[in-house]
Design a protein around this motif. Structure first.
Motif, PDB file in Angstrom:
ATOM      1  N   THR A  53       0.811  -1.213   0.000  1.00 45.65           N
ATOM      2  CA  THR A  53       0.000   0.000   0.000  1.00 45.65           C
ATOM      3  C   THR A  53       0.845   1.264   0.000  1.00 45.65           C
ATOM      4  OG1 THR A  53      -0.182  -0.308   2.405  1.00 45.65           O
ATOM      5  CG2 THR A  53      -2.042  -1.021   1.061  1.00 45.65           C
ATOM      6  N   VAL A 190     -10.976   2.893   2.523  1.00 50.39           N
ATOM      7  CA  VAL A 190     -11.075   1.727   3.402  1.00 50.39           C
ATOM      8  C   VAL A 190     -11.642   0.551   2.614  1.00 50.39           C
ATOM      9  CG1 VAL A 190     -11.383   3.161   5.443  1.00 50.39           C
ATOM     10  CG2 VAL A 190     -13.392   2.406   4.157  1.00 50.39           C
ATOM     11  N   PRO A 191     -11.352  -0.690   3.047  1.00 52.54           N
ATOM     12  CA  PRO A 191     -11.897  -1.865   2.353  1.00 52.54           C
ATOM     13  C   PRO A 191     -13.421  -1.836   2.320  1.00 52.54           C
ATOM     14  CG  PRO A 191     -10.152  -2.512   3.868  1.00 52.54           C
ATOM     15  CD  PRO A 191     -10.440  -1.069   4.145  1.00 52.54           C
ATOM     16  N   ASP A 197      -7.557  -5.438   3.870  1.00 48.20           N
ATOM     17  CA  ASP A 197      -6.578  -4.359   4.016  1.00 48.20           C
ATOM     18  C   ASP A 197      -5.200  -4.898   3.630  1.00 48.20           C
ATOM     19  OD1 ASP A 197      -4.898  -2.309   4.704  1.00 48.20           O
ATOM     20  OD2 ASP A 197      -5.626  -2.119   6.777  1.00 48.20           O
TER      21      ASP A 197
END
Length: 244
Positions: A53, A190-191, A197
């Protein structure tokens, strides 16, 4: 603003989402071998490990590689090209993988691109900014329908008039949804739903150098014996003051 990404995935696992959801380590030996194979004209110096990420949007002198059982990812600046169909086979199938997925985004230009190869054959490629399509190859995939149907519109500020040629969706969101459909996560926000994640998905980092430009290891300075150090300190204390 969305995240920057420049990634290509080589997938053999039948369920890559479940695989990546449980992955917590990357094979450094395999990553080192692959970076040497793909960048034979450069020297790759390891720089540590970090989550994908924070590593997907790489600078020109960096490469990040994640090697997992049944899946491999490369994060490289050279993958951000307007027409993914022009990426050579050397890059789309270096590991003879069953499937290859490319996802690239750039929030500064609102550009997004994705592509899908099956055993080296291109099946789908899309690349665009909100007002210009660079490439649209192959039949749209099932998950694309809401975007083309106008159900995921690009929202403009109240004082901004959309260009008459604007797409009915945001290309970067389009590309990130491809990533979520294929790999189970997205880089921005956000997921959602069953997404996971990816902050725990590690990649191995390398800094790339031209031959001869890589930093050289520092030579070890000879260490004095402890008794010698004590004597030198005593000698300095006993040394007479310089006479004027």
């Amino acid at each position: 603003m969305g995240a920057k990404a420049s990634t290509i995935w080589y997938i053999d696992a039948p369920d890559p989402i479940s695989l990546l959801r449980e992955t917590t380590s990357s094979d450094w030996e395999a990553a080192t071998a692959l970076v040497g194979r793909l960048f034979p004209d450069n020297i790759a110096v390891p720089k540590g490990e970090g989550p994908i990420t924070r590593s997907a949007g790489v600078s020109p002198d960096e490469v990040f590689i994640g090697c997992y059982p049944g899946a491999t990812v490369i994060c490289g600046n050279n993958l951000s090209i307007a027409k993914p169909s022009l990426i050579p086979e050397f890059w789309t199938r270096p590991l003879a993988s069953e499937r290859t997925y490319l996802v690239a985004t750039d929030p500064t230009t609102a550009w997004g691109a994705f592509a899908y190869w099956e055993r080296g054959t291109l099946r789908r490629s899309f690349s665009a900014t909100p007002i210009y399509i660079y490439e649209d190859v192959g039949l749209p995939l099932v998950w694309e329908r809401p975007f083309w149907a106008g159900e995921r519109p690009l929202i403009y500020p109240p004082d901004v008039m959309p260009d008459p040629q604007s797409l009915p969706f945001h290309p970067q969101e389009f590309a990130e949804t491809a990533n979520a459909e294929w790999l189970g996560f997205r880089y921005t926000g956000v997921p959602r739903g069953d997404e996971f994640d990816a902050g725990s998905l590690p990649v191995c980092g390398f800094t790339m150098y031209e031959p001869g430009q890589q930093p050289q290891p520092r030579a070890m300075e000879p260490q004095s014996a402890p008794e010698e150090k004590k004597f030198m300190r005593w000698l300095r204390r006993k040394s007479p003051e310089p006479q004027s």
